[in-house]
Motif scaffolding. Structure first.
Motif, mmCIF file in Angstrom:
data_model
loop_
_atom_site.group_PDB
_atom_site.id
_atom_site.type_symbol
_atom_site.label_atom_id
_atom_site.label_comp_id
_atom_site.label_asym_id
_atom_site.label_seq_id
_atom_site.Cartn_x
_atom_site.Cartn_y
_atom_site.Cartn_z
ATOM 1 N N ARG B 87 0.680 -1.229 0.045
ATOM 2 C CA ARG B 87 -0.131 0.170 -0.124
ATOM 3 C C ARG B 87 0.793 1.274 -0.105
ATOM 4 O O ARG B 87 0.305 2.464 0.120
ATOM 5 C CB ARG B 87 -0.975 0.001 1.265
ATOM 6 C CG ARG B 87 -1.944 -0.928 1.057
ATOM 7 C CD ARG B 87 -3.123 -0.995 2.074
ATOM 8 N NE ARG B 87 -4.040 -1.932 1.631
ATOM 9 C CZ ARG B 87 -4.932 -2.319 2.626
ATOM 10 N NH1 ARG B 87 -5.084 -1.828 3.875
ATOM 11 N NH2 ARG B 87 -6.187 -3.028 1.988
ATOM 12 N N GLY B 88 2.092 1.255 0.095
ATOM 13 C CA GLY B 88 2.992 2.314 -0.267
ATOM 14 C C GLY B 88 3.309 2.857 1.153
ATOM 15 O O GLY B 88 3.820 3.999 1.048
ATOM 16 N N VAL B 89 2.463 2.315 2.200
ATOM 17 C CA VAL B 89 2.839 3.087 3.802
ATOM 18 C C VAL B 89 4.305 2.859 3.928
ATOM 19 O O VAL B 89 4.834 3.883 4.551
ATOM 20 C CB VAL B 89 2.054 2.289 4.660
ATOM 21 C CG1 VAL B 89 2.159 2.743 5.971
ATOM 22 C CG2 VAL B 89 0.635 2.552 4.348
ATOM 23 N N GLU B 91 6.915 2.729 2.160
ATOM 24 C CA GLU B 91 7.868 3.830 1.311
ATOM 25 C C GLU B 91 7.705 5.236 1.743
ATOM 26 O O GLU B 91 8.672 5.886 1.982
ATOM 27 C CB GLU B 91 7.270 3.654 -0.148
ATOM 28 C CG GLU B 91 8.321 4.436 -1.181
ATOM 29 C CD GLU B 91 7.706 4.398 -2.523
ATOM 30 O OE1 GLU B 91 7.741 3.316 -3.027
ATOM 31 O OE2 GLU B 91 7.669 5.350 -3.057
ATOM 32 N N ARG B 92 6.463 5.585 2.378
ATOM 33 C CA ARG B 92 6.223 6.952 2.828
ATOM 34 C C ARG B 92 6.892 6.904 4.096
ATOM 35 O O ARG B 92 7.603 8.087 4.260
ATOM 36 C CB ARG B 92 4.954 7.026 3.183
ATOM 37 C CG ARG B 92 4.469 8.580 3.806
ATOM 38 C CD ARG B 92 2.855 8.846 3.449
ATOM 39 N NE ARG B 92 2.083 7.873 4.209
ATOM 40 C CZ ARG B 92 2.022 7.536 5.591
ATOM 41 N NH1 ARG B 92 2.555 8.609 6.395
ATOM 42 N NH2 ARG B 92 1.342 6.743 6.043
ATOM 43 N N PHE B 93 6.978 5.985 5.058
ATOM 44 C CA PHE B 93 7.905 6.204 6.371
ATOM 45 C C PHE B 93 9.584 6.277 5.916
ATOM 46 O O PHE B 93 10.050 6.930 6.712
ATOM 47 C CB PHE B 93 7.581 4.555 6.935
ATOM 48 C CG PHE B 93 6.483 4.403 7.688
ATOM 49 C CD1 PHE B 93 5.681 5.522 8.010
ATOM 50 C CD2 PHE B 93 5.771 3.254 8.264
ATOM 51 C CE1 PHE B 93 4.120 5.516 8.521
ATOM 52 C CE2 PHE B 93 4.852 3.062 8.760
ATOM 53 C CZ PHE B 93 3.861 4.236 8.865
ATOM 54 N N LEU B 94 9.628 5.653 4.836
ATOM 55 C CA LEU B 94 11.089 5.593 4.646
ATOM 56 C C LEU B 94 11.449 7.024 3.814
ATOM 57 O O LEU B 94 12.817 7.362 4.196
ATOM 58 C CB LEU B 94 11.464 4.742 3.465
ATOM 59 C CG LEU B 94 11.544 3.224 3.745
ATOM 60 C CD1 LEU B 94 11.667 2.605 2.609
ATOM 61 C CD2 LEU B 94 12.427 2.964 4.845
ATOM 62 N N ALA B 95 10.456 7.833 3.641
ATOM 63 C CA ALA B 95 11.138 9.237 3.132
ATOM 64 C C ALA B 95 10.913 10.151 4.340
ATOM 65 O O ALA B 95 11.237 11.405 4.166
ATOM 66 C CB ALA B 95 9.971 9.748 1.799
ATOM 67 N N LEU B 256 14.529 -0.600 -4.006
ATOM 68 C CA LEU B 256 13.599 0.281 -4.312
ATOM 69 C C LEU B 256 13.848 1.074 -5.602
ATOM 70 O O LEU B 256 15.329 1.142 -5.793
ATOM 71 C CB LEU B 256 13.497 1.432 -2.910
ATOM 72 C CG LEU B 256 12.617 0.847 -1.925
ATOM 73 C CD1 LEU B 256 12.510 1.806 -0.994
ATOM 74 C CD2 LEU B 256 11.206 0.979 -2.435
#
Lengths: 319, 256
Positions: B87-89, B91-95, B256
């Motif tokens: 869900r891309g969650v 990836e968002r945390f990683l940014a 990624l």
């Protein structure tokens, strides 16, 4: 000072796919900059490198003055990142999503609460603040995504395909939000899009990206005005576009001829005057014409002009 | 903000989301009680066999079911990571500047907290059936063993999730390891009834360590040294699998 400097980035993925091939551009502070190109041109890869999610094989980049490879922590504090695939937590409310994002950015307490309430208000989500995100429409979810990217008042915001997958109405609403945002906050925005109208409308400057490189860069207006005259597109009955293109090329007032499937694209001084001449010439040569369109130059034509390919054909994957 | 705070914030997020799923809660509550009642009826007369040390089967079974539940909770924890990934969650945390380790720790802690609550519930039901499980100290040991078991296997599960990145592969791997580990242990049956070679092999099994530690207090003649050793082994297992999950996280980031 430039908020984003991208210098000759290169990246090749595992299976030998060259995603970036020396892409370079820079964005001054406070500007909305558009990276425009079809799917697979390298836009998302560029943004992911700038957001410290992945690393480049060669070249360097700085965001808000910090090197993306060596000072990833400082970059992460300075940026808001709105990924192409929405990253909202669907099982949480809009308010909870914003609070979590703020806390991970090191905010807390009443400052965070106030900021989150303000953003919900700005993006028209106040009514649904305490509803689970899975009940949101696509447009609302996307607006929440953008709000989350802004919660810690970043200096630079990355918007990766902000309106892809939205219906026209939601897209128009999002454009309005983004326009307001760009004028209100002193924020540098890097926008990637494969919608030409989106770049035209939102970005002050645009770089057209093809095969991992910037092909041309400038304001949408200057790019369009470099193309003299009007664009004429002729769709032919048959498939012998070569002959039709040769005939068109010899006509007076036709500057540029590009073939693309069953269509030929012409650049002419005066569309209205050229069309009868073109039609008569094609007719006497026995080439049947299905349709003719005349338009003012668009970024579509800019793309065609600089890459020799039709944007929509290159972007086939998404259409 | 420290890794600890971030771990707690990320753990609280998952617990909150789960608390909104009534069916999930119902299953989490009913399932261990079901195991306990089912097994205690099914194997009611098993304690007539030698090797159970004169305790009732419910007494024998309660720690076992607590560990089994923790083991299952831990083994399947990776599914949540795959959901975040899809869900891309993630990836968002990683940014964000959030610590990478906290993203993994938060998930592991969440599995351990759920398993500990389940173990507590099992002990309470066991008590109703007449199993005291060695009183306060016994309960503490069982809860600790359940916590470590769930956390340890959650580390393994998250590592596998981050390497396979696909639900089907994740399910296949979890299935493949869970039943053998369950049966290569004295979880359901007295150790002395297990063939010698299996007893020896079971000493390499973290599930067996957990069962032995958890059951120590309930059985008369507890060997405290042995129990401590098993708890330490479990803690070692947790450190190892957490390191595996963290490493897997780094390898995921490289893709990624």
């Amino acid at each position: 000072m430039d908020a984003i400097v991208v210098d000759s980035l290169e990246k090749t993925y595992g299976r030998g796919v060259k995603a970036l091939d020396g892409i370079r551009f820079s964005v001054p502070e406070g500007e909305v900059f558009g990276l425009l190109g079809p799917n697979g041109a390298g836009k998302s890869t560029t943004v992911r490198i700038l957001a410290t999610l992945t690393t480049a094989d060669a070249g360097s980049a700085t965001v808000a003055g910090h090197d993306v490879a060596r000072e990833a922590g400082a970059v992460r504090r300075a940026i808001g990142y709105v990924p192409q695939a929405s990253g909202v937590d669907r099982e949480a409310t809009g308010h909870e999503n914003l609070i979590l994002q703020g806390r991970l950015q090191g905010m807390r307490g009443s400052d965070l609460e106030r900021r989150s309430a303000d953003l919900l208000e700005t993006f028209g989500l106040s009514d649904k603040a305490n509803a689970l995100v899975k009940t949101y429409s696509g447009g609302m979810k996307r607006r929440l995504d953008v709000a989350m990217g802004l919660v810690h008042r970043p200096q630079v915001l990355f918007l990766d395909e902000p309106t892809t997958g939205l219906d026209p109405e939601a897209r128009a609403a999002m454009w309005e939000e983004l326009e307001a945002l760009a004028s209100a906050e002193r924020l540098t925005i890097l926008l990637t899009t494969h919608y030409l109208e989106e770049a035209d409308r939102l970005a002050r400057r645009v770089a057209i990206v093809s095969k991992g490189k910037v092909v041309v860069e400038g304001t949408p207006e200057s790019l369009k005005s470099e193309l003299r005259g009007d664009a004429v597109t002729v769709e032919l009955d048959g498939t012998d576009t070569n002959r039709a293109a040769d005939i068109a090329r010899d006509l007076v007032g036709v500057h540029e001829v590009t073939k693309d499937g069953r269509r030929i694209h012409l650049r002419v001084d005066q569309g209205a005057q050229a069309v009868p001449v073109i039609l008569a010439a094609l007719d006497s040569a026995g080439s049947g014409v299905q349709s003719v369109t005349v338009s003012r130059p668009s970024l579509d034509d800019v793309y065609l002009h600089y890459t020799g390919r039709d944007f929509r054909a290159d972007d086939g994957e998404s259409r | 903000m420290t890794v600890v705070t971030q771990t707690l914030i990320l753990c609280a997020r998952v617990l909150r989301n789960l608390s909104r799923q009534p069916i999930w809660i119902a299953v989490m509550i009913v399932q261990p009680m079901f195991w306990l009642l089912l097994y205690s009826q099914l194997f009611k007369r098993i304690t007539d066999l030698p090797g159970f040390g004169g305790v009732s089967y419910v007494d024998y079974l309660t720690p076992g079911v607590a560990i089994m539940t923790a083991f299952f909770s831990g083994s399947w924890a990776g599914m949540g990571m795959i959901e975040d990934l899809d869900r891309g969650v993630l990836e968002r945390f990683l940014a964000t500047p959030a610590s990478r380790a906290a993203i993994v720790f938060g998930r592991i802690l969440q599995a351990a907290i759920i398993a500990t609550l389940q173990a507590l519930l099992i002990l309470l039901v066991g008590l109703l059936l007449g199993a005291t499980n060695g009183g306060v100290i016994g309960w503490m040991v069982i809860l600790l063993a359940a916590f470590l078991t769930a956390a340890g296997f959650a580390g393994l599960s998250h590592g596998i999730a981050l390497r396979t990145r696909q639900e089907a592969s994740m399910i296949a791997v979890a299935q493949f390891i869970s039943l053998p580990l369950l049966f290569f242990s004295s979880l359901l049956i007295a150790r002395t009834l297990i063939p010698d070679w299996m007893q020896t092999a079971s000493l390499l099994n973290p599930v067996e360590w957990a069962v032995r530690a958890a059951r120590g207090e309930a059985i008369p003649g507890t060997d405290w040294g042995e129990m401590g050793t098993f708890l330490l082994l479990l803690a070692g297992f947790l450190v190892l699998t957490t390191a595996f999950a963290t490493r897997s996280f780094r390898s995921y980031q490289r893709t990624l």
